[in-house]
Design an enzyme around this catalytic site. Structure first.
Site: not given
Ligand code: ARG
Length: 387
Positions: A13, A92, A121, A173
């Site tokens: 991406d 983040r 995120d 992912s």
């Molecule tokens: N659900 C988790 C969060 O919001 C993990 C997100 C992880 N991202 C990914 N690309 N798998 O913190």
């Protein structure tokens, strides 16, 4: 030409994004944050430049991540919905903070990320950036760009000679940093399906773990782990060490259905060996040293603190004030916890502290008992009187 700082991971991406933003006549600066994901930064740097970035920043944020994000969340006891140790969520605001700094240094007018419009995120990146630098334009092209599938993106990459790793195409992912790993998509989208063993990388299959338990002692100073089995560790090394010991014993796997900020439930798998050990030990030490009312109040803050972190509200006034309160509560959270790790389980088997409030003479049923049982009668009458 407008300048944009793109949070670049080296994945499909954000690789396409470099080119895509360039085509929209942005001068693209690629920014990579090292939070312990173990990426081959040098290769990605070369690729970013080949794809059209005018400059690449690689910042080592590991120490700051542990000391200013992971440890404060540990002290706060922050575990989202009682299960998720927030490894992704904690990274983040840190990544956003430095992205903003790079933008300011480069006099860029915009920042961009490669998050989709369905996740948490995007919220964490953008809310943090907006608080720290409200004037910056926020770009999230994945929410609106023309590509609908991964294949279309791969096609675009091929047409534009964008170097990518298509070989390691995985149905999952994932997000990884030194504090943990998050896995979603593929068969995991069916909450009834057991996660296949192949998804795990930080933790050994409990069925294949050593047949005898591993004991470890973790020593805390004011709420922060400083030693493992009498050896002092610097912050990042300590996490790595706990990940290794925990992972080898299958500790730290979490399978949950969680509530995302954007209103959907999602099935997520986490690996968090160090987080599991540290939180388990820390909670136990607090149980030993905090008075009852502080402890119960602390548990309520923990839940709230986890929500704030999950919701991208790390840089808000309430979260900062909770930090101050939690810090005060940690003054006596010094001591040692002994844990037994065995085939995926992580159990506390001993705890001690110079500030322990446990009084054996009051607690014992043996002959050293100093508890005056006669007083209980009056206490109970007054306690129940209002009702
Ligand atoms: N659900 C988790 C969060 O919001 C993990 C997100 C992880 N991202 C990914 N690309 N798998 O913190």
């Amino acid at each position: 030409m407008k300048k944009v700082v793109l949070a670049y991971s080296g994945g499909l991406d954000t690789s396409c994004l470099i080119r895509w933003l360039k085509d929209k006549s942005y001068d693209v600066i690629a920014y990579m944050a090292d939070v312990g994901q173990g990426s081959d930064f040098k290769t990605y740097e070369k690729r970013a430049l080949m794809t059209g970035a005018s400059k690449v920043y690689i910042l080592d944020l590991k120490k700051e991540f542990v000391e200013d994000y992971v440890f404060p969340a540990l002290k706060a006891g922050a575990v989202y919905e009682h299960k998720y140790y927030l490894a992704t969520a904690l990274s983040r605001p840190l990544i956003a903070k430095h992205q903003v700094k790079v933008a300011q240094k480069e006099k860029a007018t915009a920042i961009a990320h490669g998050c989709t419009g369905k996740g948490n995120d995007q919220v964490r990146f953008e809310v943090t950036a907006k608080i720290l630098a409200p004037q910056l334009e926020l770009l999230a092209p994945l929410r609106t760009w023309e590509f609908k599938t991964r294949e279309q993106e791969i096609d675009y990459a091929k047409r534009n000679n964008i170097p990518i790793d298509v070989s390691k195409k995985s149905p999952y992912s994932t997000d990884i940093n030194l504090f943990g790993r998050s896995i979603e998509c593929g068969v995991l989208e069916d909450p009834w399906q057991e996660p296949p063993q192949e998804i795990y990388v930080m933790t050994e299959n409990p069925l294949k773990c050593p047949n005898k338990p591993t004991y470890i002692e973790v020593e805390f100073e004011k709420g922060i782990p400083v030693k493992i089995d009498d050896t002092k560790y610097e912050s990042v090394a300590l996490i790595n060490q706990l990940n290794a010991i925990g992972g080898a014993n299958g500790v730290g796997r979490v399978d949950m259905v969680e509530n995302r900020l954007v209103g959907i439930k999602s099935r997520e798998i986490y690996e968090n060996p160090a987080g599991t050990i540290m939180h388990t030990a820390h909670r136990e030490l607090e149980a030993l040293v905090l008075d009852r009312e502080t402890l119960h109040y602390k548990h309520q803050i923990s839940y709230r603190y986890a929500e704030m972190t999950y919701y991208g509200l790390w840089e808000t006034p309430l979260k900062h004030q909770m930090d101050a309160m939690v810090q005060k509560m940690q003054e006596r959270v010094t001591g040692t916890v002994r844990l037994k790790l065995y085939k995926g389980s992580c159990e506390v088997v001993g705890r001690k502290s110079p500030y322990s409030r446990y009084n054996e003479e009051l607690a014992t049923y043996g002959d050293k008992d100093k508890f005056d049982q006669k007083l209980a009668e009056g206490f109970i009458r007054l306690w129940g009187m209002p009702y």
